[in-house]
Design an enzyme around this catalytic site. Structure first.
Site, PDB file in Angstrom:
ATOM      1  N   LYS A   1       6.150  10.979   1.620  1.00 37.94           N
ATOM      2  CA  LYS A   1       6.662   9.843   2.396  1.00 37.94           C
ATOM      3  C   LYS A   1       8.080  10.124   2.904  1.00 37.94           C
ATOM      4  O   LYS A   1       8.436   9.776   4.035  1.00 37.94           O
ATOM      5  CB  LYS A   1       6.625   8.578   1.535  1.00 37.94           C
ATOM      6  CG  LYS A   1       5.192   8.150   1.190  1.00 37.94           C
ATOM      7  CD  LYS A   1       5.144   7.131   0.064  1.00 37.94           C
ATOM      8  CE  LYS A   1       3.706   6.708  -0.252  1.00 37.94           C
ATOM      9  NZ  LYS A   1       3.595   5.913  -1.472  1.00 37.94           N
TER      10      LYS A   1
ATOM     11  N   VAL B   1       3.319   5.384   4.779  1.00 32.20           N
ATOM     12  CA  VAL B   1       4.618   5.231   4.105  1.00 32.20           C
ATOM     13  C   VAL B   1       4.861   3.761   3.790  1.00 32.20           C
ATOM     14  O   VAL B   1       4.884   2.918   4.687  1.00 32.20           O
ATOM     15  CB  VAL B   1       5.771   5.771   4.979  1.00 32.20           C
ATOM     16  CG1 VAL B   1       7.101   5.616   4.262  1.00 32.20           C
ATOM     17  CG2 VAL B   1       5.531   7.228   5.352  1.00 32.20           C
TER      18      VAL B   1
ATOM     19  N   GLU C   1       1.301   4.505  10.248  1.00 28.53           N
ATOM     20  CA  GLU C   1       2.203   3.510   9.632  1.00 28.53           C
ATOM     21  C   GLU C   1       1.881   3.283   8.156  1.00 28.53           C
ATOM     22  O   GLU C   1       2.776   3.128   7.322  1.00 28.53           O
ATOM     23  CB  GLU C   1       2.075   2.180  10.389  1.00 28.53           C
ATOM     24  CG  GLU C   1       2.991   1.088   9.899  1.00 28.53           C
ATOM     25  CD  GLU C   1       4.458   1.419  10.117  1.00 28.53           C
ATOM     26  OE1 GLU C   1       4.901   1.439  11.258  1.00 28.53           O
ATOM     27  OE2 GLU C   1       5.166   1.660   9.118  1.00 28.53           O
TER      28      GLU C   1
ATOM     29  N   GLY D   1       3.128   1.380   2.385  1.00 26.98           N
ATOM     30  CA  GLY D   1       2.047   0.400   2.519  1.00 26.98           C
ATOM     31  C   GLY D   1       2.226  -0.625   3.616  1.00 26.98           C
ATOM     32  O   GLY D   1       2.097  -0.322   4.804  1.00 26.98           O
TER      33      GLY D   1
ATOM     34  N   ILE E   1       4.891  -2.284   4.583  1.00 30.63           N
ATOM     35  CA  ILE E   1       6.199  -2.402   5.259  1.00 30.63           C
ATOM     36  C   ILE E   1       6.130  -1.624   6.572  1.00 30.63           C
ATOM     37  O   ILE E   1       5.826  -0.428   6.558  1.00 30.63           O
ATOM     38  CB  ILE E   1       7.342  -1.814   4.395  1.00 30.63           C
ATOM     39  CG1 ILE E   1       7.352  -2.432   2.988  1.00 30.63           C
ATOM     40  CG2 ILE E   1       8.682  -2.004   5.087  1.00 30.63           C
ATOM     41  CD1 ILE E   1       8.360  -1.784   2.041  1.00 30.63           C
TER      42      ILE E   1
ATOM     43  N   THR F   1     -10.623   0.819  -1.118  1.00 29.05           N
ATOM     44  CA  THR F   1      -9.912  -0.464  -1.002  1.00 29.05           C
ATOM     45  C   THR F   1      -9.363  -0.693   0.399  1.00 29.05           C
ATOM     46  O   THR F   1      -9.518  -1.777   0.965  1.00 29.05           O
ATOM     47  CB  THR F   1      -8.704  -0.452  -1.969  1.00 29.05           C
ATOM     48  OG1 THR F   1      -9.072   0.264  -3.124  1.00 29.05           O
ATOM     49  CG2 THR F   1      -8.238  -1.803  -2.310  1.00 29.05           C
TER      50      THR F   1
ATOM     51  N   GLY G   1      -2.080  -1.310  -2.000  1.00 33.66           N
ATOM     52  CA  GLY G   1      -3.020  -2.428  -2.137  1.00 33.66           C
ATOM     53  C   GLY G   1      -3.803  -2.669  -0.862  1.00 33.66           C
ATOM     54  O   GLY G   1      -3.406  -2.241   0.225  1.00 33.66           O
TER      55      GLY G   1
HETATM   56  N1  HSE Z   1       0.106   5.716  -5.079  1.00 28.94           N
HETATM   57  C1  HSE Z   1       1.068   5.052  -4.248  1.00 28.94           C
HETATM   58  C2  HSE Z   1       2.003   4.217  -5.089  1.00 28.94           C
HETATM   59  C3  HSE Z   1       0.443   4.134  -3.236  1.00 28.94           C
HETATM   60  O1  HSE Z   1       1.859   4.125  -6.319  1.00 28.94           O
HETATM   61  O2  HSE Z   1       2.913   3.654  -4.522  1.00 28.94           O
HETATM   62  C4  HSE Z   1      -0.107   4.852  -2.055  1.00 28.94           C
HETATM   63  O3  HSE Z   1       0.856   5.553  -1.372  1.00 28.94           O
END
Ligand code: HSE
Length: 446
Positions: free
Chosen positions: A223, A150, A147, A152, A154, A30, A320
């Site tokens: 993270k 951590v 970046e 996504g 942000i 993705t 995402g």
């Molecule tokens: N699997 C993570 C989540 C997304 O559910 O937030 C990727 O870091």
């Protein structure tokens, strides 16, 4: 008064700006597809911002034939991801394979050794090998950027390393896993059990087929280790971090939390204390009035306490295609602009191995739920155990009956050290009137 001349020196060295910057991408899931789409759809915008065009020139993935909805013709295909590092025209390698070791680590080492910049969304890789890779990047005058690892979409790492660079950060707290936040949100809204929401989330594709890293807190821990490293100038440290996920959160605890004025969230926390750095991943009760309490569904959020900035809050999509690819592309742009600065905000050699506060030295308040026989003397046994450990009750609820047998007693404590709270739990478990393993949830008021 003499005129003051300000000389601004841009920290941008756009070397060889006449040629496009060439990107190799390892991993076409993705996020990889999202990166290709942004570079394709925003080609003119990015070229204007950077002063040269940015082009994907090579890719690597497990299956060559799969239709991913983007045109891969014209890209060099590599069956083995590490080949990307040795392709002459590749300037930057983007790693979207995942995993702390194996092909991702091999690719990172190979890329940086050749003096090419390495961009990744792989939190496990950076949390485990971050210091080694940052050192390798500096030795070879390359950039290491992560970046997207951590929260996504942000831009939290940039905010910490650049926007808040003038501050001494005393702590940070975040909802860093969208899967857990989604599960907790649905448990609360629909009164469902953890296992039922997880099964549904997997069916809908929100949770991975193997959701262990998410629900057991490991993803949040990776993270948190990265955030703490940048905030405190320390090497990422996974070894000293207590990690607890959300498997044992029951609907009854979510109901009691609301009654007491809290909401349960899976948090990653990092704080400086007089006795060491405290990093933890815990399901915690947070006051309904706290900004993190109102972050619902799969959304992520981070609060950073800077000494001069005060608290700043960052909210957005933690996963995402679009959000994660947006962060990867921001890193590509940074490298394209020649913004070469240390991966963790300070030179790798000065990343400290700061002492960790032992988990049982944590001082906080606690929620404890017991299921007990409803008979005379029970409360006396309970208060005797509390007195033995000098733990003071802040509130106590007993009402009605528990669904099966017995009755729930729910209490919150005043401030106490974690070792005492855990001893209390042992005393309670040993009591004859206690019918099941007691539940303890930490309360975080920040
Ligand atoms: N699997 C993570 C989540 C997304 O559910 O937030 C990727 O870091």
């Amino acid at each position: 008064m003499p005129a003051v001349t300000l000389q601004i020196e841009w920290n941008i060295t756009m070397s060889d700006t006449s040629n496009p910057l060439k990107v190799g991408i390892a991993g076409l899931g993705t996020v990889g597809v999202g990166v290709i789409k942004i570079l394709r759809d925003h080609a003119d915008l990015l070229s204007q911002r950077v002063g040269r065009s940015i082009e994907v020139c090579a890719v690597s993935a497990r299956s060559k034939g799969r239709d991913r909805g983007v045109d891969l013709t014209g890209f060099t295909w590599c069956d083995d991801a590490t080949e990307l590092a040795s392709i002459g025209e590749v300037d930057i390698v983007v790693e979207l394979i995942g995993g702390s070791d194996g092909p991702a680590l091999a690719l990172a080492r190979e890329t940086l050794k050749t003096g090419k910049s390495f961009i990744t969304a792989n939190k496990a890789l950076i949390a485990v090998h971050g210091k080694e890779l940052a050192t390798l990047a500096e030795e070879n005058n390359a950039s290491l950027r992560f970046e997207a690892a951590v929260a996504g979409g942000i831009p939290i790492l940039k905010s910490l390393a650049e926007g808040l660079a003038g501050n001494d950060v005393s702590g940070l707290y975040g909802i860093l896993n969208g899967t857990c936040n989604y599960i907790l949100t649905r448990m609360e809204r629909e009164g469902l059990a953890f296992a039922d929401v997880l099964a549904d989330a997997q069916r809908l594709g929100y949770a991975e087929a193997d959701p262990t890293f998410d629900i057991d807190g490991i993803d949040t821990a990776h993270k948190t280790a990265i955030l703490a490293a940048i905030a405190f100038g320390m090497a990422p440290d996974m070894d000293s971090m207590p990690i607890e996920g959300i498997r044992n959160i029951a609907p009854v605890d979510i109901d009691y939390a609301q009654e007491l004025g809290y909401r349960i969230k899976l948090l990653g926390l990092a704080r400086r204390t007089a006795d060491g750095v405290e990093t933890r991943v815990i399901p915690a009760m947070v006051p309904l009035s706290a900004s993190l309490a109102n972050v619902m569904d799969a959304t992520n959020a981070v609060v950073v306490d800077g000494d001069f900035s005060g608290p700043t809050v960052y909210v957005g999509a933690g996963a995402g295609e679009g959000p994660t690819a947006s962060s990867v592309v921001a890193d590509i742009i940074d490298v394209a602009r020649g913004n070469v600065y240390p991966a963790f905000g300070v030179p790798a050699a000065s990343l400290q191995n700061l002492p960790a506060l032992p988990a049982d030295k944590h001082s906080g308040t606690y929620y404890i739920r017991l299921r007990v026989n409803d008979q005379p003397g029970v409360m006396a046994d309970i208060t005797a155990a509390l007195a033995r450990e000098s733990v003071s009750i802040e509130s106590l609820i007993q009402r009605g009956t528990a669904p099966d047998e017995g009755v729930y007693i729910v209490m919150t404590t005043h401030q106490t050290v974690e070792s005492s709270a855990l001893s209390i739990l042992k005393h309670f478990t040993a009591l004859e009137c206690v019918l099941e393993t007691p539940t303890l949830i930490r309360i975080e008021t920040f």
